[in-house]
Structures are given as C-alpha cells and as structure tokens.
Design a protein around this motif. Structure first.
Motif, short mmCIF file in Angstrom:
data_model
loop_
_atom_site.label_atom_id
_atom_site.label_comp_id
_atom_site.label_asym_id
_atom_site.label_seq_id
_atom_site.Cartn_x
_atom_site.Cartn_y
_atom_site.Cartn_z
N ALA A 58 11.15 -24.74 13.57
CA ALA A 58 9.83 -24.40 14.14
C ALA A 58 8.98 -23.66 13.12
CB ALA A 58 10.02 -23.56 15.40
N ALA A 59 9.61 -22.79 12.33
CA ALA A 59 8.87 -22.03 11.32
C ALA A 59 8.50 -22.91 10.13
CB ALA A 59 9.72 -20.85 10.86
N LEU A 60 9.30 -23.92 9.89
CA LEU A 60 9.06 -24.80 8.73
C LEU A 60 8.01 -25.88 9.02
CD1 LEU A 60 12.51 -25.59 7.06
CD2 LEU A 60 10.45 -24.86 5.88
N THR A 61 7.92 -26.28 10.28
CA THR A 61 7.04 -27.41 10.64
C THR A 61 5.61 -27.27 10.13
OG1 THR A 61 8.42 -27.75 12.57
CG2 THR A 61 6.35 -28.92 12.55
N PRO A 62 4.93 -26.09 10.31
CA PRO A 62 3.54 -26.00 9.82
C PRO A 62 3.45 -26.24 8.31
CG PRO A 62 4.13 -24.02 11.07
CD PRO A 62 5.36 -24.86 10.97
N HIS A 63 4.47 -25.83 7.57
CA HIS A 63 4.46 -26.01 6.11
C HIS A 63 4.73 -27.46 5.72
CE1 HIS A 63 4.16 -21.73 6.01
NE2 HIS A 63 5.31 -21.60 6.66
N LEU A 64 5.55 -28.13 6.52
CA LEU A 64 5.79 -29.57 6.29
C LEU A 64 4.51 -30.34 6.62
CD1 LEU A 64 9.37 -29.81 7.84
CD2 LEU A 64 8.83 -30.42 5.50
N ASP A 65 3.85 -29.94 7.73
CA ASP A 65 2.61 -30.61 8.14
C ASP A 65 1.51 -30.41 7.11
OD1 ASP A 65 3.83 -31.44 10.46
OD2 ASP A 65 3.00 -29.85 11.73
N ALA A 66 1.44 -29.18 6.53
CA ALA A 66 0.38 -28.86 5.58
C ALA A 66 0.67 -29.41 4.18
CB ALA A 66 0.21 -27.34 5.51
N GLY A 67 1.88 -29.85 3.97
CA GLY A 67 2.24 -30.39 2.64
C GLY A 67 2.67 -29.32 1.66
N ALA A 68 2.84 -28.09 2.16
CA ALA A 68 3.31 -27.02 1.28
C ALA A 68 4.77 -27.25 0.91
CB ALA A 68 3.15 -25.67 1.97
N GLY A 75 18.60 -34.53 -0.11
CA GLY A 75 18.93 -33.92 1.18
C GLY A 75 18.51 -32.48 1.34
N LEU A 76 17.66 -31.99 0.43
CA LEU A 76 17.19 -30.60 0.54
C LEU A 76 15.69 -30.60 0.82
CD1 LEU A 76 19.13 -29.14 -2.53
CD2 LEU A 76 19.82 -29.06 -0.14
N ILE A 77 15.08 -29.42 0.78
CA ILE A 77 13.62 -29.33 0.88
C ILE A 77 13.14 -28.54 -0.33
CG2 ILE A 77 13.49 -29.56 3.40
CD1 ILE A 77 13.09 -26.50 3.54
N ALA A 78 11.86 -28.68 -0.65
CA ALA A 78 11.33 -27.97 -1.82
C ALA A 78 9.86 -27.64 -1.59
CB ALA A 78 11.48 -28.84 -3.06
N ILE A 79 9.39 -26.60 -2.29
CA ILE A 79 7.97 -26.25 -2.22
C ILE A 79 7.21 -27.29 -3.05
CG2 ILE A 79 6.22 -24.55 -2.85
CD1 ILE A 79 8.30 -22.38 -2.27
N VAL A 99 12.52 -21.87 2.57
CA VAL A 99 13.07 -23.01 1.84
C VAL A 99 14.48 -22.68 1.32
CG1 VAL A 99 12.79 -24.42 -0.25
CG2 VAL A 99 10.84 -23.99 1.23
N ALA A 100 14.63 -21.48 0.77
CA ALA A 100 15.95 -21.09 0.23
C ALA A 100 17.00 -21.03 1.35
CB ALA A 100 15.83 -19.73 -0.46
N ASP A 101 16.62 -20.44 2.48
CA ASP A 101 17.57 -20.32 3.60
C ASP A 101 17.94 -21.71 4.13
OD1 ASP A 101 17.46 -17.62 3.32
OD2 ASP A 101 16.19 -17.25 5.10
N ASP A 102 16.92 -22.55 4.24
CA ASP A 102 17.17 -23.89 4.78
C ASP A 102 18.08 -24.69 3.82
OD1 ASP A 102 16.11 -25.20 7.27
OD2 ASP A 102 15.82 -26.85 5.87
N ASN A 103 17.82 -24.56 2.55
CA ASN A 103 18.64 -25.28 1.57
C ASN A 103 20.09 -24.78 1.56
OD1 ASN A 103 16.79 -27.13 0.76
ND2 ASN A 103 16.01 -25.91 -0.95
#
Lengths: 155, 88
Positions: A58-68, A75-79, A99-103
C-alpha cells in the motif's frame, strides 16, 4: 532337492524375458518419476514474508504509480526517478527505505521458496522467474527495468 | 513373448540374455543419471509466482496475464504487449 533346483533353475531365455520386462516397467514408470508437485509457497516463514510484502505494498503503490519506483527483471524493485517521489509527498530517504525493505523481503522470499522445496540451488532461477511474472502482471503505467538495464513504461 | 522367442532363435539364448541385461543396465544408468540431474521446473515456478503475486498484490493491482503469455523480461516488446494482443 537337486531335481527341484534344476526345474526352477532360470535359463538364459527366462533371464532375457525378465530383463525385458524390467525395461518395460522402467519405461512405463518414467512419466511418474518426472511428475513434480507444485512448488510449496506456503511454509510458515514464507507466509510471514508474504504478509510483510503485502502490508508494504500500500505504501509502495503511489511510488509505482508515479514512476518513482519500478520493477526489475531480477525480481526486485528499484528507484527509477527520485524526483517523481516528491510528487507523492515523500522524502527520498523514505522511498529508499521502502525499496530496501521490500528488496530484503523479496530476497528472503526467493531464498525461502528454494529452501522449502529442497533446492537451494534454484534460488537464482526462482528470482528470475518471479521477476518475469511480476513484470507481466504489473499495472499499466508502471515502470520496469529489463535485463539490459533499460526502463520501460508498461502501456 | 513370441517376439522374444523369435529373437532368441536368431541370436541364441545366451546372446539375448546378454543384450537384455546390457539394455536394462543402460536403462538403470540413464534413470539414475536423470534423477540426480534435476532441471528447474519453469512452469511450476511461474505458477508459484502467480500464487505469491495473488497473495501480496490486491486483485485490483495485479493484471491477470496467463502463464502461457509469459516472456523473458529482456523481450521488452512482448512484455509491453497488453494481454490478449497477438504479436506482430
């Protein structure tokens, strides 16, 4: 007794027949030997990691939507674009931490799935396969980084 | 059984036994080798990934893309292709 032994003494013909029967049985059992059950993704430790990832989503979604933030092929995420994070009123440090916690969770997830299925050596393959599925199932407008390192926006 | 008798007539029983023994030994060796070399089950891993994604992303967030459409993430055109759209 010797007469009885002579009677049941196997000759070459019966050995050949038995051997051919054994081959036939082996060939018939090949599909059964190679049938693999589904990978176990519900061990207690995997459930804990999935819960953590789900809660952070839920906290990550706005950043994924914004392209940040975007998904990566491994299989990870990145800024992707730190300036986009300010558009959703978040500090760069906060996004970095997310991002660090999710990774960390993602890495643990792949390691645990490999371990739970008795194949620690599959960790990298699991990582790559999950990376592909995450990208395939990402929402339109989200960014992903392909294996060549290029950021692409999902149409 | 008749076939075995026919072959044994031509080969001789001892030779047939030897051939059958060698064949079965080869089969055991191949099966033993295959059981130690286990290939990564990509399709099962894709199914597992979908299960995990269903659990961690709410239904509204995850696009439903069948596993059969799965492509390498290096194939950017295919990844970017919306579900159900055929490749050109």
């Amino acid at each position: 007794m010797s007469m009885l032994m002579n009677r049941i003494k196997p000759n070459a013909f019966s050995i050949a027949t038995a051997a051919l029967l054994a081959i036939a049985i082996m060939l018939l059992s090949v599909p059964l030997a190679f049938a693999q059950p589904d990978l176990d993704v519900n061990t207690p430790s995997i459930l804990v990691i999935k819960k953590s990832l789900s809660q952070r989503f839920a906290a990550l979604t706005p950043h994924l939507d914004a392209g940040a933030v975007g998904l990566t092929a491994d299989g990870l995420i990145a800024i992707r674009d730190a300036s986009a994070a300010s558009a959703v009123a978040a500090t760069h440090t906060l996004v970095e931490k997310l991002v660090a916690d999710d990774n960390q969770d993602r890495a643990s997830l792949y390691r645990e799935i490999a371990r739970a299925n008795g194949r620690a050596d599959w960790e990298n393959d699991i990582k790559t396969t999950f990376g592909e599925r995450f990208i395939n199932r990402a929402q339109s407008g989200w960014y992903y980084r392909d294996s060549a390192g290029k950021w692409i926006k999902k149409p | 059984m008749n076939m075995i008798k026919l072959i044994s007539k031509h080969l001789g029983q001892e030779k047939l036994a030897a051939v059958a023994f060698l064949l079965s030994a080869a089969c055991f060796a191949i099966m033993g080798g295959c059981s130690t070399i286990s290939f990564f089950p990509t399709e099962l891993a894709q199914k597992a990934a979908d299960k995990v994604i269903d659990d961690i992303w709410p239904a509204s967030a995850a696009a439903k893309v069948p596993v059969s459409m799965s492509v390498s993430s290096s194939d950017s055109a295919a990844v970017a292709r919306p579900a159900g759209t055929p490749a050109k």
